[in-house]
Design a protein around this motif. Structure first.
Motif, mmCIF file in Angstrom:
data_model
loop_
_atom_site.group_PDB
_atom_site.id
_atom_site.type_symbol
_atom_site.label_atom_id
_atom_site.label_comp_id
_atom_site.label_asym_id
_atom_site.label_seq_id
_atom_site.Cartn_x
_atom_site.Cartn_y
_atom_site.Cartn_z
ATOM 1 N N ASN A 30 1.000 -1.226 0.135
ATOM 2 C CA ASN A 30 -0.084 -0.011 -0.037
ATOM 3 C C ASN A 30 0.967 1.207 -0.122
ATOM 4 N N VAL A 31 2.110 1.007 -0.495
ATOM 5 C CA VAL A 31 2.854 2.441 -0.403
ATOM 6 C C VAL A 31 2.456 3.586 -1.289
ATOM 7 N N ASN A 32 1.608 3.260 -2.421
ATOM 8 C CA ASN A 32 1.051 4.311 -3.097
ATOM 9 C C ASN A 32 -0.657 4.353 -2.896
ATOM 10 N N THR A 33 -1.137 3.868 -1.670
ATOM 11 C CA THR A 33 -2.473 4.001 -1.712
ATOM 12 C C THR A 33 -2.714 5.145 -0.682
ATOM 13 N N ALA A 34 -3.485 6.189 -1.711
ATOM 14 C CA ALA A 34 -3.630 7.328 -0.759
ATOM 15 C C ALA A 34 -4.484 7.555 0.380
ATOM 16 N N GLY A 35 -3.940 8.018 1.290
ATOM 17 C CA GLY A 35 -4.272 7.950 2.777
ATOM 18 C C GLY A 35 -4.131 6.801 3.633
ATOM 19 N N TYR A 36 -3.210 5.928 2.889
ATOM 20 C CA TYR A 36 -3.165 4.697 3.852
ATOM 21 C C TYR A 36 -2.178 4.907 5.034
ATOM 22 N N LYS A 37 -2.498 4.284 6.208
ATOM 23 C CA LYS A 37 -1.815 4.268 7.352
ATOM 24 C C LYS A 37 -1.119 3.162 7.878
ATOM 25 N N ALA A 38 0.094 3.201 7.771
ATOM 26 C CA ALA A 38 0.898 1.882 7.926
ATOM 27 C C ALA A 38 0.658 1.365 9.380
ATOM 28 N N SER A 39 0.605 -0.041 9.191
ATOM 29 C CA SER A 39 0.619 -0.947 10.763
ATOM 30 C C SER A 39 2.153 -1.328 10.899
ATOM 31 N N ARG A 40 1.967 -1.670 12.434
ATOM 32 C CA ARG A 40 3.226 -2.155 12.874
ATOM 33 C C ARG A 40 2.894 -3.278 14.046
ATOM 34 N N SER A 370 -8.365 22.457 14.508
ATOM 35 C CA SER A 370 -7.166 21.345 14.638
ATOM 36 C C SER A 370 -6.646 20.501 13.267
ATOM 37 N N SER A 371 -7.752 20.507 12.380
ATOM 38 C CA SER A 371 -7.284 19.976 11.172
ATOM 39 C C SER A 371 -7.651 20.864 10.002
ATOM 40 N N THR A 372 -6.713 20.831 9.105
ATOM 41 C CA THR A 372 -6.879 21.724 7.916
ATOM 42 C C THR A 372 -7.186 20.891 6.668
ATOM 43 N N LEU A 373 -7.472 21.728 5.620
ATOM 44 C CA LEU A 373 -7.737 20.694 4.279
ATOM 45 C C LEU A 373 -6.763 21.641 3.009
ATOM 46 N N THR A 374 -6.156 20.884 2.161
ATOM 47 C CA THR A 374 -5.809 21.375 1.044
ATOM 48 C C THR A 374 -6.580 20.951 -0.125
ATOM 49 N N ALA A 375 -7.035 21.953 -0.928
ATOM 50 C CA ALA A 375 -8.079 21.835 -2.044
ATOM 51 C C ALA A 375 -7.119 21.262 -3.111
ATOM 52 N N GLY A 376 -7.554 20.330 -4.174
ATOM 53 C CA GLY A 376 -6.796 20.084 -5.329
ATOM 54 C C GLY A 376 -5.463 19.260 -4.979
ATOM 55 N N ALA A 377 -5.486 18.544 -3.852
ATOM 56 C CA ALA A 377 -4.445 17.672 -3.293
ATOM 57 C C ALA A 377 -5.058 16.471 -2.679
ATOM 58 N N ILE A 378 -4.242 15.326 -2.488
ATOM 59 C CA ILE A 378 -4.297 14.144 -1.788
ATOM 60 C C ILE A 378 -3.200 13.937 -0.804
ATOM 61 N N GLU A 379 -3.557 13.238 0.102
ATOM 62 C CA GLU A 379 -2.501 12.717 1.229
ATOM 63 C C GLU A 379 -1.845 11.204 0.672
ATOM 64 N N GLN A 380 -0.694 11.161 0.607
ATOM 65 C CA GLN A 380 -0.170 10.070 0.260
ATOM 66 C C GLN A 380 -0.096 9.111 1.363
ATOM 67 N N SER A 381 0.252 7.875 1.092
ATOM 68 C CA SER A 381 0.502 6.979 2.134
ATOM 69 C C SER A 381 1.594 7.239 2.943
ATOM 70 N N ASN A 382 1.443 6.965 4.452
ATOM 71 C CA ASN A 382 2.684 7.199 5.223
ATOM 72 C C ASN A 382 3.687 6.450 5.289
ATOM 73 N N VAL A 383 3.578 5.142 4.657
ATOM 74 C CA VAL A 383 4.646 4.241 4.521
ATOM 75 C C VAL A 383 6.048 4.660 4.353
ATOM 76 N N ASP A 384 6.911 4.289 5.099
ATOM 77 C CA ASP A 384 8.470 4.630 5.123
ATOM 78 C C ASP A 384 9.044 3.441 4.513
#
Length: 421
Positions: A30-40, A370-384
């Motif tokens: 899921n390294v290229n899955t938008a908005g994915y949060k890694a597990s451990r 406490s949370s803001t938005l960026t229009a015209g953008a997406i958050e990428q996966s946080n996988v390192d």
């Protein structure tokens, strides 16, 4: 048999290092899955067998510690890590990226779920949906573009056939100069201009204004809507402008007119704004080298009805509609949800999470807090990837070493069996 403990410890390590590898493999997938949060995967020592209990010290003997042998290890938790993913600009009208702890609220089959994937689309009914069809939740604006306060959620749905209502003109501003050297009663003492205005039905009306130099040195003006096929001329209003010896207006530059338009619309009350008294703005009365008077409409605040052209999010989560009459109107607002323990949310597939017994209830907020938005953008996966490959090496080494424990324990058992020979 005592050797069985080491066998069981090795087997538990094999099994749980395989679980760790499963988690790593899913993160990398899921390294290229938008908005994915890694597990451990986190490990803990399994229950230890007590061979001898501890003893209390006495006057004649010291105390002794308990003797315990561990029975292997287990997976203590599989946790999602909710650190921020990088923001990628896409330019998509319905793409949104969250910066902060918030989640988009979506509804699927009547159940609220939560996602960080901001790749939204339209469905055939005009609803904003995720790729899996979950419907974005938020607040809808009323017909005037006002978004209600509070946190009541509803489906965000935009009617493509919505219209922007017309607005009757209430103010017309003029700019230019009336030549001070013009002589009353001559051609130079008359200038004509037009101003386009709108009535309450959105009809565009062309008003003709005539400025005439008077014998006092000022200028009289009159305005009318010219006659057209089957419609007589409509008087609009009259007034007078005068200037000081510096060419500045020395009368009130805002002069009101009220008239009934020939279209059947409501009566119009319009302020003709020729400038500000005692200021060199708007219409002035100076002598020009060209010896001509040039006055024209600069702005007016009316417009006709408009059809929806496009919609887009802004940084506050508002969906703004752009209409053919040039107006922009708020149509809805996205709401975000935050949780006391986001790691406690349950993964539901499709980049969505659901409440669990340990996540805490949703707390709805407006974007920009406490949370803001960026229009015209997406958050990428946080996988390192570098971190995942390092964990992969340690998982492989842990698995390999545990396999050696099993094979060595087997050799011990084989020697025991061989004692009979």
């Amino acid at each position: 048999m005592a050797f069985l403990r080491s066998l069981f410890s090795g087997v538990s390590a094999l099994r749980n290092h395989q679980t760790m590898m499963d988690v790593i493999g899913n993160n990398i997938a899921n390294v290229n899955t938008a908005g994915y949060k890694a597990s451990r995967a986190s490990f803990s020592e399994l229950y230890s067998q007590t061979i001898q209990n501890s003893s209390r010290p006495s006057a004649s003997n010291g105390g002794t510690n308990a003797m315990q042998v561990g029975l292997g290890m287990s997976v203590s938790s599989l946790d999602a890590t909710f650190n921020q993913g990088s923001i990628e600009r896409t330019g998509g009208d319905l793409d949104l990226a969250v910066f902060g702890p918030g989640f988009f609220v979506v509804k699927s089959n009547g159940q609220n779920m939560y996602t960080r994937d901001g790749q939204f689309k339209w469905d055939a009914d005009g609803r904003v949906v995720t790729g899996s069809g979950a419907i974005m939740q938020g607040k809808m604006a009323d017909a005037t573009g006002v978004v209600p306060s509070g946190t009541a959620l509803e489906d965000i749905m935009i009617d493509a056939g919505i219209k922007s209502p017309p607005k009757a003109t209430t103010t017309v501003k003029f700019a230019g100069n009336l030549d001070n050297s013009a002589i009353a009663g001559t051609a130079s003492g008359t200038t004509t201009t037009t101003a386009d205005i709108y009535d309450s039905l959105g009809n565009k009306l062309s008003v003709a204004l005539t400025f005439t130099k008077n014998t006092s040195g000022g200028w009289d003006w009159s305005a009318e809507i010219p006659a057209s096929a089957g419609v007589a001329q409509t008087p609009v209003g009259t007034g007078t402008l005068s200037f000081d010896n510096g060419g500045k207006l020395n009368v009130n530059g805002t002069q009101p007119v009220t008239f009934t338009p020939p279209t059947g619309a409501a009566d119009l009350a319009i302020d003709f704004n020729f400038g500000t008294m005692n200021e060199f703005t708007g219409v002035t009365g100076s002598s020009l080298i060209s010896k001509t008077s040039t006055v024209k409409m600069s702005t007016q605040d009316g417009y006709s009805a408009g059809t929806l052209l496009s919609v887009a999010f802004d940084e506050k989560g508002f969906i703004n509609g752009t209409f053919s009459n040039g107006t922009i109107q708020k149509m809805a607002q996205v709401m975000l949800a935050e949780f006391a323990n986001p790691s406690g949310l349950t993964r539901m597939g499709g980049n969505a999470f659901a409440l669990s017994a340990n996540s805490g209830s949703e707390v709805l907020i407006n974007p920009g807090d406490s949370s803001t938005l960026t229009a015209g953008a997406i958050e990428q996966s946080n996988v390192d990837l570098a971190d995942e490959f390092t964990k992969m090496i340690t998982a492989q080494r842990g698995f390999q070493a545990s396999a050696r424990v099993i094979s060595t324990s087997d050799e011990f058992l084989q020697e025991v069996v061989n004692l009979k020979r």
